[in-house]
Design a protein around this motif. Structure first.
Motif, PDB file in Angstrom:
ATOM      1  N   GLN A  44     -59.238  80.868  30.650  1.00  0.00           N
ATOM      2  CA  GLN A  44     -59.498  80.070  32.348  1.00  0.00           C
ATOM      3  C   GLN A  44     -60.260  80.437  33.491  1.00  0.00           C
ATOM      4  OE1 GLN A  44     -56.402  79.007  32.219  1.00  0.00           O
ATOM      5  NE2 GLN A  44     -56.407  77.854  34.292  1.00  0.00           N
ATOM      6  N   ILE A  45     -60.566  81.055  33.720  1.00  0.00           N
ATOM      7  CA  ILE A  45     -62.076  81.384  34.403  1.00  0.00           C
ATOM      8  C   ILE A  45     -62.987  79.961  34.432  1.00  0.00           C
ATOM      9  CG2 ILE A  45     -64.164  82.761  35.515  1.00  0.00           C
ATOM     10  CD1 ILE A  45     -62.474  84.564  35.331  1.00  0.00           C
ATOM     11  N   ASN A  46     -63.724  80.210  32.863  1.00  0.00           N
ATOM     12  CA  ASN A  46     -64.575  79.204  31.906  1.00  0.00           C
ATOM     13  C   ASN A  46     -64.382  77.898  32.603  1.00  0.00           C
ATOM     14  OD1 ASN A  46     -66.652  78.101  30.239  1.00  0.00           O
ATOM     15  ND2 ASN A  46     -65.855  78.483  28.596  1.00  0.00           N
ATOM     16  N   ILE A  47     -62.770  77.737  31.939  1.00  0.00           N
ATOM     17  CA  ILE A  47     -62.062  76.590  32.330  1.00  0.00           C
ATOM     18  C   ILE A  47     -62.282  76.138  33.031  1.00  0.00           C
ATOM     19  CG2 ILE A  47     -60.027  74.363  31.921  1.00  0.00           C
ATOM     20  CD1 ILE A  47     -59.494  76.651  29.695  1.00  0.00           C
ATOM     21  N   ASN A  48     -61.923  76.347  34.150  1.00  0.00           N
ATOM     22  CA  ASN A  48     -61.481  76.401  35.961  1.00  0.00           C
ATOM     23  C   ASN A  48     -63.275  76.147  36.713  1.00  0.00           C
ATOM     24  OD1 ASN A  48     -58.955  76.762  36.209  1.00  0.00           O
ATOM     25  ND2 ASN A  48     -59.044  78.446  36.809  1.00  0.00           N
ATOM     26  N   ARG A  51     -64.188  72.410  35.334  1.00  0.00           N
ATOM     27  CA  ARG A  51     -63.646  72.142  35.835  1.00  0.00           C
ATOM     28  C   ARG A  51     -64.223  70.985  37.159  1.00  0.00           C
ATOM     29  NH1 ARG A  51     -57.467  71.548  37.751  1.00  0.00           N
ATOM     30  NH2 ARG A  51     -57.757  69.273  38.871  1.00  0.00           N
ATOM     31  N   ALA A  52     -64.333  72.742  38.079  1.00  0.00           N
ATOM     32  CA  ALA A  52     -64.925  72.437  39.106  1.00  0.00           C
ATOM     33  C   ALA A  52     -66.195  71.554  39.022  1.00  0.00           C
ATOM     34  CB  ALA A  52     -64.832  74.032  39.841  1.00  0.00           C
ATOM     35  N   TYR A  53     -67.228  71.928  38.432  1.00  0.00           N
ATOM     36  CA  TYR A  53     -68.423  71.862  38.331  1.00  0.00           C
ATOM     37  C   TYR A  53     -68.428  70.285  37.681  1.00  0.00           C
ATOM     38  CZ  TYR A  53     -73.681  71.471  37.111  1.00  0.00           C
ATOM     39  OH  TYR A  53     -74.365  71.283  36.898  1.00  0.00           O
ATOM     40  N   LYS A  54     -67.696  70.274  36.585  1.00  0.00           N
ATOM     41  CA  LYS A  54     -68.057  68.466  36.098  1.00  0.00           C
ATOM     42  C   LYS A  54     -67.965  67.857  38.045  1.00  0.00           C
ATOM     43  CE  LYS A  54     -67.529  69.096  31.570  1.00  0.00           C
ATOM     44  NZ  LYS A  54     -66.910  69.042  30.466  1.00  0.00           N
ATOM     45  N   GLU A  55     -66.437  67.836  38.275  1.00  0.00           N
ATOM     46  CA  GLU A  55     -65.037  66.684  39.394  1.00  0.00           C
ATOM     47  C   GLU A  55     -66.338  67.075  40.871  1.00  0.00           C
ATOM     48  OE1 GLU A  55     -61.224  67.607  39.130  1.00  0.00           O
ATOM     49  OE2 GLU A  55     -61.124  67.332  37.084  1.00  0.00           O
ATOM     50  N   HIS A  56     -66.874  68.158  40.730  1.00  0.00           N
ATOM     51  CA  HIS A  56     -67.706  68.290  41.678  1.00  0.00           C
ATOM     52  C   HIS A  56     -66.526  68.871  43.524  1.00  0.00           C
ATOM     53  CE1 HIS A  56     -71.385  68.657  44.288  1.00  0.00           C
ATOM     54  NE2 HIS A  56     -71.182  68.121  44.969  1.00  0.00           N
ATOM     55  N   CYS A  57     -65.624  69.686  42.901  1.00  0.00           N
ATOM     56  CA  CYS A  57     -64.589  69.842  43.899  1.00  0.00           C
ATOM     57  C   CYS A  57     -64.955  71.482  43.967  1.00  0.00           C
ATOM     58  CB  CYS A  57     -63.068  69.565  43.188  1.00  0.00           C
ATOM     59  SG  CYS A  57     -62.977  70.451  41.452  1.00  0.00           S
ATOM     60  N   PRO A  58     -64.372  72.038  45.313  1.00  0.00           N
ATOM     61  CA  PRO A  58     -64.128  73.176  45.693  1.00  0.00           C
ATOM     62  C   PRO A  58     -63.595  74.274  44.764  1.00  0.00           C
ATOM     63  CG  PRO A  58     -63.232  71.544  47.316  1.00  0.00           C
ATOM     64  CD  PRO A  58     -63.287  71.584  46.215  1.00  0.00           C
ATOM     65  N   ILE A  59     -63.940  75.155  44.438  1.00  0.00           N
ATOM     66  CA  ILE A  59     -63.356  76.141  43.770  1.00  0.00           C
ATOM     67  C   ILE A  59     -63.685  77.884  44.312  1.00  0.00           C
ATOM     68  CG2 ILE A  59     -65.795  77.145  42.882  1.00  0.00           C
ATOM     69  CD1 ILE A  59     -63.700  77.752  39.637  1.00  0.00           C
ATOM     70  N   GLN A  60     -62.401  78.384  44.480  1.00  0.00           N
ATOM     71  CA  GLN A  60     -62.150  79.789  45.524  1.00  0.00           C
ATOM     72  C   GLN A  60     -62.312  80.807  44.131  1.00  0.00           C
ATOM     73  OE1 GLN A  60     -58.674  80.737  46.701  1.00  0.00           O
ATOM     74  NE2 GLN A  60     -59.083  82.122  48.155  1.00  0.00           N
ATOM     75  N   LEU A  61     -63.327  81.632  44.069  1.00  0.00           N
ATOM     76  CA  LEU A  61     -63.915  83.065  43.441  1.00  0.00           C
ATOM     77  C   LEU A  61     -63.742  84.353  44.011  1.00  0.00           C
ATOM     78  CD1 LEU A  61     -67.398  81.737  42.911  1.00  0.00           C
ATOM     79  CD2 LEU A  61     -65.391  81.202  41.706  1.00  0.00           C
ATOM     80  N   LYS A  62     -63.065  84.955  43.718  1.00  0.00           N
ATOM     81  CA  LYS A  62     -62.650  85.951  43.653  1.00  0.00           C
ATOM     82  C   LYS A  62     -64.398  87.353  43.070  1.00  0.00           C
ATOM     83  CE  LYS A  62     -59.348  89.887  43.954  1.00  0.00           C
ATOM     84  NZ  LYS A  62     -57.249  89.872  43.276  1.00  0.00           N
ATOM     85  N   ILE A  63     -64.686  87.636  43.514  1.00  0.00           N
ATOM     86  CA  ILE A  63     -65.974  88.365  43.620  1.00  0.00           C
ATOM     87  C   ILE A  63     -65.625  90.014  43.335  1.00  0.00           C
ATOM     88  CG2 ILE A  63     -68.310  88.393  43.506  1.00  0.00           C
ATOM     89  CD1 ILE A  63     -67.499  86.123  42.985  1.00  0.00           C
ATOM     90  N   CYS A 100     -64.692  87.818  38.900  1.00  0.00           N
ATOM     91  CA  CYS A 100     -62.755  87.815  37.857  1.00  0.00           C
ATOM     92  C   CYS A 100     -62.146  87.206  38.288  1.00  0.00           C
ATOM     93  CB  CYS A 100     -62.479  89.397  38.966  1.00  0.00           C
ATOM     94  SG  CYS A 100     -63.262  90.676  39.208  1.00  0.00           S
ATOM     95  N   GLU A 101     -61.771  86.142  39.031  1.00  0.00           N
ATOM     96  CA  GLU A 101     -60.754  85.128  38.871  1.00  0.00           C
ATOM     97  C   GLU A 101     -60.933  83.406  39.298  1.00  0.00           C
ATOM     98  OE1 GLU A 101     -56.891  84.710  41.622  1.00  0.00           O
ATOM     99  OE2 GLU A 101     -57.104  86.354  40.639  1.00  0.00           O
ATOM    100  N   ALA A 102     -60.749  82.859  38.719  1.00  0.00           N
ATOM    101  CA  ALA A 102     -61.425  81.647  40.365  1.00  0.00           C
ATOM    102  C   ALA A 102     -60.066  80.731  39.640  1.00  0.00           C
ATOM    103  CB  ALA A 102     -62.598  80.992  38.505  1.00  0.00           C
ATOM    104  N   SER A 103     -60.047  79.600  40.534  1.00  0.00           N
ATOM    105  CA  SER A 103     -59.180  78.664  41.214  1.00  0.00           C
ATOM    106  C   SER A 103     -60.135  77.471  41.658  1.00  0.00           C
ATOM    107  CB  SER A 103     -57.981  79.630  41.407  1.00  0.00           C
ATOM    108  OG  SER A 103     -57.668  79.877  43.611  1.00  0.00           O
ATOM    109  N   ILE A 104     -59.303  76.302  41.228  1.00  0.00           N
ATOM    110  CA  ILE A 104     -59.404  74.835  41.799  1.00  0.00           C
ATOM    111  C   ILE A 104     -58.555  75.035  43.357  1.00  0.00           C
ATOM    112  CG2 ILE A 104     -59.909  72.704  41.808  1.00  0.00           C
ATOM    113  CD1 ILE A 104     -60.556  73.190  39.159  1.00  0.00           C
ATOM    114  N   ASP A 105     -59.308  74.528  44.716  1.00  0.00           N
ATOM    115  CA  ASP A 105     -58.518  74.116  45.495  1.00  0.00           C
ATOM    116  C   ASP A 105     -58.494  72.765  45.223  1.00  0.00           C
ATOM    117  OD1 ASP A 105     -59.329  77.362  46.544  1.00  0.00           O
ATOM    118  OD2 ASP A 105     -61.125  76.304  47.819  1.00  0.00           O
TER     119      ASP A 105
END
Length: 106
Positions: A44-48, A51-63, A100-105
């Protein structure tokens, strides 16, 4: 008149080695163990991230860092698979193993 020196009077009875061990022990209490992710979470982290890199959209990462977890929200500027990190627009470099976690804003 009683002049109490407080903690100072007890430190004279402690060996320097003991003081050093106590300080190291206090530092270890602050450290946070790295969470173990299963295959589904990693996927799920990999997919997000993709997607965020290709679509150039903001991503929220839990580090994860040894001192604790924190959240970063930014746009991915570069992905370096050879050195295993992503670079954000703010200039921060984040290692893959720290995420640890990645979600698209949205």
């Amino acid at each position: 008149m009683n002049k109490d020196r407080g903690v100072i009077k007890w430190t004279a009875m402690m060996l320097p080695e003991h003081v050093k061990l106590l300080r190291e022990w206090q530092k270890e209490d602050v450290l946070v163990a790295q969470p173990q992710l299963d295959e589904a979470q990693l996927e799920q982290i990999n997919i997000n991230l993709q997607r965020a890199y290709k679509e150039h959209c903001p991503i929220q990462l839990k580090i994860w860092e040894q001192t604790g977890m924190h959240t970063v929200s930014d746009i991915i500027q570069k992905v370096n698979f050879h050195e295993q990190y992503i670079k954000l627009e703010t200039g921060a470099k984040i290692q893959f193993r720290q995420i640890c976690e990645a979600s698209i804003d949205d």
